[in-house]
Design an enzyme around this catalytic site. Sequence first.
Site, mmCIF file in Angstrom:
data_model
loop_
_atom_site.group_PDB
_atom_site.id
_atom_site.type_symbol
_atom_site.label_atom_id
_atom_site.label_comp_id
_atom_site.label_asym_id
_atom_site.label_seq_id
_atom_site.Cartn_x
_atom_site.Cartn_y
_atom_site.Cartn_z
ATOM 1 N N GLU A 7 -9.790 -1.672 5.139
ATOM 2 C CA GLU A 7 -10.438 -1.350 6.409
ATOM 3 C C GLU A 7 -11.760 -2.114 6.541
ATOM 4 O O GLU A 7 -12.252 -2.683 5.561
ATOM 5 C CB GLU A 7 -10.701 0.167 6.456
ATOM 6 N N ASP B 68 0.828 -1.207 0.000
ATOM 7 C CA ASP B 68 0.000 0.000 0.000
ATOM 8 C C ASP B 68 0.863 1.258 0.000
ATOM 9 O O ASP B 68 2.076 1.181 0.168
ATOM 10 C CB ASP B 68 -0.966 -0.007 1.206
ATOM 11 N N ASP C 122 -7.895 -2.669 14.044
ATOM 12 C CA ASP C 122 -9.284 -2.819 13.583
ATOM 13 C C ASP C 122 -9.440 -4.002 12.633
ATOM 14 O O ASP C 122 -10.475 -4.151 11.982
ATOM 15 C CB ASP C 122 -9.791 -1.518 12.932
ATOM 16 N N HIS D 9 -7.641 -4.652 9.914
ATOM 17 C CA HIS D 9 -7.305 -4.480 8.494
ATOM 18 C C HIS D 9 -6.061 -5.291 8.121
ATOM 19 O O HIS D 9 -5.197 -5.549 8.963
ATOM 20 C CB HIS D 9 -7.159 -3.000 8.105
HETATM 21 C C1 F6R Z 1 1.361 -1.602 6.173
HETATM 22 C C2 F6R Z 1 0.063 -2.218 6.234
HETATM 23 C C3 F6R Z 1 -0.746 -2.281 7.470
HETATM 24 C C4 F6R Z 1 0.048 -2.622 8.721
HETATM 25 C C5 F6R Z 1 -0.862 -2.577 9.948
HETATM 26 C C6 F6R Z 1 -0.108 -2.892 11.218
HETATM 27 O O1 F6R Z 1 1.909 -1.693 4.858
HETATM 28 O O2 F6R Z 1 -0.360 -2.673 5.225
HETATM 29 O O3 F6R Z 1 -1.769 -3.234 7.309
HETATM 30 O O4 F6R Z 1 0.605 -3.898 8.577
HETATM 31 O O5 F6R Z 1 -1.442 -1.320 10.043
HETATM 32 O O6 F6R Z 1 0.806 -1.884 11.446
HETATM 33 P P1 F6R Z 1 1.923 -2.029 12.563
HETATM 34 O O7 F6R Z 1 2.771 -3.179 12.154
HETATM 35 O O8 F6R Z 1 2.671 -0.738 12.526
HETATM 36 O O9 F6R Z 1 1.217 -2.276 13.844
#
Ligand code: F6R
Length: 261
Positions: A143, A67, A136, A138
Site C-alpha cells: 500500500e 499475497d 491507490d 498498490h
Molecule cells: C491481488 C493483488 C492486488 C490486485 C489489485 C487489483 O493478488 O495483489 O494487487 O492485483 O488489488 O485488483 P483487481 O484486479 O481486482 O482490480
Amino acid sequence: MEVVISSTPDEAGKLAADAIEELIRRRPEAVLGVATGSSPLLIYDELGRRVAEDSVSLAKARAFMLDEYVGLPEEHPQRYLSVIRDEFVDKVDVDPAQVSGPDGLAADLATACEVYERAIAEAGGIDLQILGIGTDGHIAFNEPGSSLASRTRIKTLTGQTRRDNARFFGGNVDAVPRHCLTQGIGTILEARHIVLVASGRRKAEAVHQLVEGPVSAMWPATALQLHPHVTVLLDTAAASRLQLASYYIETFQGKPSWQGF
Ligand code: F6R
C-alpha cells in the site's frame, strides 16, 4: 517499460497469455508469479483454453502467489489460496502441489514470511510475474508508503483497498480482513519479467502514475520503473490518462513481429 494499449481487456489477456506461452515453450519448468483479483482472470481463462487445446502445458511449471489475507479460515472462498485454486489451478494443468502462497494462518506470521521468501529463492526466483494494480497504486498489497525495498511481510490494508475488495465479500467492507501477508516491492522487483494488466477507468490515475509519474512510495507501482523488463497491458479506459498514449501505440504498432515481450 513497454506499454501496450488494447481496445478490450480480452485482447490484453491474450497478449499476457502469449507472453506466458512463449516462456513455457522456452522453459517448461518456469516459475510463474500469480495474482488474484479481477484483472488476471482473462489471462487464466485464456491459458485454460490453450491448455485444453494442447497448445501449451503448465504441467512442469511452478507458481507462487503474491499475497494472502491474514486469518481467513481454510474453507473461506475468498482465501487467496482458494481463489487461485478456483481461478487458475483448476483451469490449467499445473500440479496443485507446485502452487503456493504465504501462510496467512501461521501462528508466527513473521516466520511464515521468511519461509516464503526462502521458498521463492530456492525455486530459482520468479520468471514471469503477473500483476494487477490497485486504485491507490498498490502492487500485490504494498500500500502507499510501502518501502520500495520491502520483502514479504505483514501489511495493513488501506480503507480504499478494503472498500474496493468488499465486492468479493458480498459488499460488506467489515468482512474484508484488515491485514495481509504480501510479497514486498523488493521481492517483486527480483522477478525476471513483470506483466501488469489493468482495465477500466477506475485504474486510469494509478496507471498514469505507474508509467509517467515520479518514483514514489505514495504510488508503490511506480517502483516498476526501476525494473528493466516490465510489460504493461491496458485497455483504452485504463490508458485514458496517459500523456504519451499515442507514442505507446505507435511504438507497439511499429514493433517487428519477431520481437516478443
Ligand atoms: C491481488 C493483488 C492486488 C490486485 C489489485 C487489483 O493478488 O495483489 O494487487 O492485483 O488489488 O485488483 P483487481 O484486479 O481486482 O482490480
